[in-house]
Design a protein around this motif. Structure first.
Motif, PDB file in Angstrom:
ATOM      1  N   TRP A 111       0.830  -1.199   0.000  1.00  0.00           N
ATOM      2  CA  TRP A 111       0.000   0.000   0.000  1.00  0.00           C
ATOM      3  C   TRP A 111       0.863   1.246   0.000  1.00  0.00           C
ATOM      4  CZ3 TRP A 111      -0.063   4.004   3.441  1.00  0.00           C
ATOM      5  CH2 TRP A 111       0.588   3.808   4.666  1.00  0.00           C
ATOM      6  N   PHE A 112       2.003   1.190   0.697  1.00  0.00           N
ATOM      7  CA  PHE A 112       2.896   2.355   0.773  1.00  0.00           C
ATOM      8  C   PHE A 112       3.442   2.704  -0.601  1.00  0.00           C
ATOM      9  CE2 PHE A 112       7.029   4.363   1.903  1.00  0.00           C
ATOM     10  CZ  PHE A 112       6.533   5.434   2.628  1.00  0.00           C
ATOM     11  N   VAL A 135       3.387  10.493   5.164  1.00  0.00           N
ATOM     12  CA  VAL A 135       3.574   9.413   6.134  1.00  0.00           C
ATOM     13  C   VAL A 135       4.937   9.554   6.812  1.00  0.00           C
ATOM     14  CG1 VAL A 135       3.911   6.903   6.368  1.00  0.00           C
ATOM     15  CG2 VAL A 135       1.978   7.785   5.049  1.00  0.00           C
ATOM     16  N   MET A 136       5.961   9.884   6.036  1.00  0.00           N
ATOM     17  CA  MET A 136       7.291  10.063   6.613  1.00  0.00           C
ATOM     18  C   MET A 136       7.333  11.301   7.520  1.00  0.00           C
ATOM     19  SD  MET A 136       9.275   7.437   5.362  1.00  0.00           S
ATOM     20  CE  MET A 136       8.373   6.915   6.734  1.00  0.00           C
ATOM     21  N   ALA A 142       3.781   9.601  -4.270  1.00  0.00           N
ATOM     22  CA  ALA A 142       4.867  10.338  -3.624  1.00  0.00           C
ATOM     23  C   ALA A 142       4.368  11.328  -2.564  1.00  0.00           C
ATOM     24  CB  ALA A 142       5.694  11.065  -4.672  1.00  0.00           C
ATOM     25  N   THR A 143       3.284  12.028  -2.840  1.00  0.00           N
ATOM     26  CA  THR A 143       2.779  13.024  -1.881  1.00  0.00           C
ATOM     27  C   THR A 143       2.369  12.365  -0.577  1.00  0.00           C
ATOM     28  OG1 THR A 143       2.017  14.453  -3.669  1.00  0.00           O
ATOM     29  CG2 THR A 143       1.034  14.813  -1.508  1.00  0.00           C
TER      30      THR A 143
END
Length: 90
Positions: free
Chosen positions: A48-49, A60-61, A54-55
């Motif tokens: 899923w990641f 998430v990061m 990219a956005t």
């Protein structure tokens, strides 16, 4: 809005609002959240990641970085408490 996000967990507190008496408990919660979040970002759980774009991966990061910063602040608070407890009283 629900009072609890995860069973047994308190609702989130505002960023940086750490009472010293709760530092150990908050540190444990922040590290648990960070661990769960990062487990979704690698290995078998990362499909899923990779697919979210990219956005969203960047966001998430960003969440992970905020949790890590909170954990670092809490660990410093705990170290202050430990050092204060170890200081001999005059």
């Amino acid at each position: 809005m629900a009072d609890q996000i995860i069973a047994g967990q308190d609702a989130p507190t505002s960023h940086g609002a750490f009472a010293s008496s709760d530092a150990a408990d908050l540190l444990e919660k922040k590290l648990s959240q960070l661990q769960s979040l990062l487990k979704c970002c690698y290995g078998d759980g990362c499909d899923w990641f990779d697919a979210i774009g990219a956005t969203h991966r960047d966001r998430v990061m960003w969440i992970a970085a905020d949790l890590a910063d909170d954990a670092a602040q809490l660990s410093q608070e705990l170290l202050k408490q430990i050092n204060a407890a170890d200081m001999p009283k005059a």
